[in-house]
Design an enzyme around this catalytic site. Sequence first.
Site, PDB file in Angstrom:
ATOM      1  N   HIS A  19       0.829  -1.208   0.000  1.00 43.12           N
ATOM      2  CA  HIS A  19       0.000   0.000   0.000  1.00 43.12           C
ATOM      3  C   HIS A  19       0.866   1.262   0.000  1.00 43.12           C
ATOM      4  O   HIS A  19       0.435   2.301  -0.511  1.00 43.12           O
ATOM      5  CB  HIS A  19      -0.972  -0.018   1.189  1.00 43.12           C
ATOM      6  CG  HIS A  19      -1.930  -1.188   1.136  1.00 43.12           C
ATOM      7  ND1 HIS A  19      -2.347  -1.889   2.237  1.00 43.12           N
ATOM      8  CD2 HIS A  19      -2.526  -1.805   0.065  1.00 43.12           C
ATOM      9  CE1 HIS A  19      -3.161  -2.866   1.863  1.00 43.12           C
ATOM     10  NE2 HIS A  19      -3.279  -2.842   0.554  1.00 43.12           N
ATOM     11  N   HIS A  42      -7.864  -8.264  -7.189  1.00 44.92           N
ATOM     12  CA  HIS A  42      -8.157  -9.118  -6.028  1.00 44.92           C
ATOM     13  C   HIS A  42      -8.345  -8.167  -4.845  1.00 44.92           C
ATOM     14  O   HIS A  42      -7.402  -7.886  -4.105  1.00 44.92           O
ATOM     15  CB  HIS A  42      -7.007 -10.089  -5.772  1.00 44.92           C
ATOM     16  CG  HIS A  42      -6.752 -11.031  -6.913  1.00 44.92           C
ATOM     17  ND1 HIS A  42      -6.143 -10.628  -8.082  1.00 44.92           N
ATOM     18  CD2 HIS A  42      -7.058 -12.345  -7.069  1.00 44.92           C
ATOM     19  CE1 HIS A  42      -6.074 -11.673  -8.903  1.00 44.92           C
ATOM     20  NE2 HIS A  42      -6.614 -12.723  -8.308  1.00 44.92           N
ATOM     21  N   SER A 103      -6.816  -2.335  -0.119  1.00 46.84           N
ATOM     22  CA  SER A 103      -6.461  -1.670  -1.381  1.00 46.84           C
ATOM     23  C   SER A 103      -7.589  -0.839  -2.010  1.00 46.84           C
ATOM     24  O   SER A 103      -7.322   0.244  -2.543  1.00 46.84           O
ATOM     25  CB  SER A 103      -5.902  -2.686  -2.384  1.00 46.84           C
ATOM     26  OG  SER A 103      -6.752  -3.803  -2.509  1.00 46.84           O
ATOM     27  N   GLU A 121     -13.653  -9.275  -6.953  1.00 54.81           N
ATOM     28  CA  GLU A 121     -13.531 -10.114  -5.751  1.00 54.81           C
ATOM     29  C   GLU A 121     -14.457 -11.306  -5.920  1.00 54.81           C
ATOM     30  O   GLU A 121     -15.627 -11.139  -6.245  1.00 54.81           O
ATOM     31  CB  GLU A 121     -13.867  -9.310  -4.489  1.00 54.81           C
ATOM     32  CG  GLU A 121     -13.862 -10.099  -3.186  1.00 54.81           C
ATOM     33  CD  GLU A 121     -12.570 -10.854  -2.891  1.00 54.81           C
ATOM     34  OE1 GLU A 121     -11.486 -10.255  -2.880  1.00 54.81           O
ATOM     35  OE2 GLU A 121     -12.643 -12.086  -2.666  1.00 54.81           O
ATOM     36  N   ASP A 145     -13.601 -13.514 -11.855  1.00 53.88           N
ATOM     37  CA  ASP A 145     -12.171 -13.796 -11.716  1.00 53.88           C
ATOM     38  C   ASP A 145     -11.402 -12.537 -12.125  1.00 53.88           C
ATOM     39  O   ASP A 145     -11.617 -11.989 -13.215  1.00 53.88           O
ATOM     40  CB  ASP A 145     -11.786 -14.974 -12.621  1.00 53.88           C
ATOM     41  CG  ASP A 145     -10.290 -15.171 -12.647  1.00 53.88           C
ATOM     42  OD1 ASP A 145      -9.742 -15.635 -11.640  1.00 53.88           O
ATOM     43  OD2 ASP A 145      -9.660 -14.793 -13.656  1.00 53.88           O
ATOM     44  N   GLY A 146     -10.505 -12.083 -11.248  1.00 54.63           N
ATOM     45  CA  GLY A 146      -9.841 -10.798 -11.467  1.00 54.63           C
ATOM     46  C   GLY A 146      -8.923 -10.761 -12.678  1.00 54.63           C
ATOM     47  O   GLY A 146      -8.808  -9.731 -13.348  1.00 54.63           O
ATOM     48  N   ASP A 166      -3.066  -8.613  -6.954  1.00 54.19           N
ATOM     49  CA  ASP A 166      -2.673  -9.014  -5.594  1.00 54.19           C
ATOM     50  C   ASP A 166      -3.415 -10.287  -5.172  1.00 54.19           C
ATOM     51  O   ASP A 166      -4.234 -10.268  -4.253  1.00 54.19           O
ATOM     52  CB  ASP A 166      -3.019  -7.839  -4.643  1.00 54.19           C
ATOM     53  CG  ASP A 166      -2.675  -8.135  -3.196  1.00 54.19           C
ATOM     54  OD1 ASP A 166      -1.774  -8.962  -2.950  1.00 54.19           O
ATOM     55  OD2 ASP A 166      -3.314  -7.525  -2.313  1.00 54.19           O
TER      56      ASP A 166
HETATM   57  N1  SAM Z   1      -5.783  -6.418  -2.409  1.00 52.18           N
HETATM   58  C1  SAM Z   1      -6.257  -6.559  -1.043  1.00 52.18           C
HETATM   59  C2  SAM Z   1      -5.600  -5.488  -0.201  1.00 52.18           C
HETATM   60  O1  SAM Z   1      -4.447  -5.120  -0.502  1.00 52.18           O
HETATM   61  O2  SAM Z   1      -6.233  -4.989   0.735  1.00 52.18           O
HETATM   62  C3  SAM Z   1      -5.977  -7.924  -0.486  1.00 52.18           C
HETATM   63  C4  SAM Z   1      -6.370  -9.034  -1.380  1.00 52.18           C
HETATM   64  S1  SAM Z   1      -6.113 -10.645  -0.781  1.00 52.18           S
HETATM   65  C5  SAM Z   1      -4.381 -10.826  -0.799  1.00 52.18           C
HETATM   66  C6  SAM Z   1      -6.602 -11.593  -2.158  1.00 52.18           C
HETATM   67  C7  SAM Z   1      -8.098 -11.575  -2.415  1.00 52.18           C
HETATM   68  O3  SAM Z   1      -8.342 -12.182  -3.687  1.00 52.18           O
HETATM   69  C8  SAM Z   1      -8.944 -12.359  -1.420  1.00 52.18           C
HETATM   70  O4  SAM Z   1      -9.930 -11.525  -0.873  1.00 52.18           O
HETATM   71  C9  SAM Z   1      -9.572 -13.471  -2.238  1.00 52.18           C
HETATM   72  O5  SAM Z   1     -10.889 -13.798  -1.831  1.00 52.18           O
HETATM   73  C10 SAM Z   1      -9.577 -12.872  -3.623  1.00 52.18           C
HETATM   74  N2  SAM Z   1      -9.575 -13.838  -4.735  1.00 52.18           N
HETATM   75  C11 SAM Z   1      -9.089 -15.086  -4.771  1.00 52.18           C
HETATM   76  N3  SAM Z   1      -9.187 -15.598  -6.018  1.00 52.18           N
HETATM   77  C12 SAM Z   1      -9.739 -14.627  -6.776  1.00 52.18           C
HETATM   78  C13 SAM Z   1     -10.034 -14.516  -8.167  1.00 52.18           C
HETATM   79  N4  SAM Z   1      -9.803 -15.541  -8.997  1.00 52.18           N
HETATM   80  N5  SAM Z   1     -10.539 -13.365  -8.627  1.00 52.18           N
HETATM   81  C14 SAM Z   1     -10.782 -12.323  -7.804  1.00 52.18           C
HETATM   82  N6  SAM Z   1     -10.518 -12.364  -6.472  1.00 52.18           N
HETATM   83  C15 SAM Z   1     -10.004 -13.493  -5.976  1.00 52.18           C
END
Ligand code: SAM
Length: 279
Positions: A19, A42, A103, A121, A145-146, A166
């Site tokens: 961040h 993500h 984020s 998400e 899916d991100g 991320d």
């Molecule tokens: N970016 C956030 C932050 O910095 O505050 C933290 C994100 S965390 C490391 C990863 C997130 O990705 C989780 O909330 C998880 O549920 C989500 N996630 C997992 N697979 C995913 C996908 N294929 N597409 C989107 N989100 C996904």
Amino acid sequence: MLSYLHAFHAGNFADVQKHGALALVQTMMLAKASGIACFDTHAGSAIYDLRGERARKTAEADGGVQKLWSGKNRLRSKDWKPFLEVLAGFNAGSGELSVYPGSPVWFQHFLRAGDALTLFELHPSESELLAGWVSEAPIRMLRQDGLAGLLRQLPPKQPRLLTLIDPSYEIKSDYLDVAETLGKSWQKCRHGIFLIWYPILTSGLQEQLKEAVKDTAVRKVLCSEVHLRKPPERGMTGSGMLVVNPPWGFDSRFSAMMDDISGSDALNLTHDMDWLVPE
Ligand code: SAM
């Protein structure tokens, strides 16, 4: 089946690096007036309770943002200022940090008229919390899916692009999928700024990601890594960021920020920065 929940890790040393980099890139991008399309592939749930059961179970924020906050008067780089302002805004009144912004919040803080933010998400409870936080345009949340979702959205309408990738790296193929998505995204938007976070693990899996990025056509990839001076025997011993197309001067300004927090009276880590792929 997704099991990772960022609430167990929010505000740890890796979040401070990630961040901190995001806030600096955004600060630097504000120097130009043209619109920015922001993507957070993500996103997590946006707001984290540092006093909650999940955060207290791991106490990871104690060695991360809490150390930064208690030593904030010793920080020399002025680039910590926007970062500290965001934290202060969420913790007004109390001297302590009890809330940590994820984020989406860091992105939102720097948005101007003409910019846009798309959040992806997939986790059922995380996306529900995130949907409760997203209030109105120009922020939108997609339960997709991100990585695939990002590719569908590029190139953006706005002249500039800022993307944070991320993942939780729960699936081993994530390392190669991230590199492949970066390569394809860059082909659609070569001037875009991409921030990619990855864990540094005793298993060395992160090297797959770095090698695969080198095999793409992507140029100008800066690599920042922080390593814990007292690492665990197994698991995550550090945190890495790839920054594609960093704004001019980002490397020295970000190094100064990381140097500020490296000491044993701060986050007790070492920091290295170099080009993974030069221009
Ligand atoms: N970016 C956030 C932050 O910095 O505050 C933290 C994100 S965390 C490391 C990863 C997130 O990705 C989780 O909330 C998880 O549920 C989500 N996630 C997992 N697979 C995913 C996908 N294929 N597409 C989107 N989100 C996904």
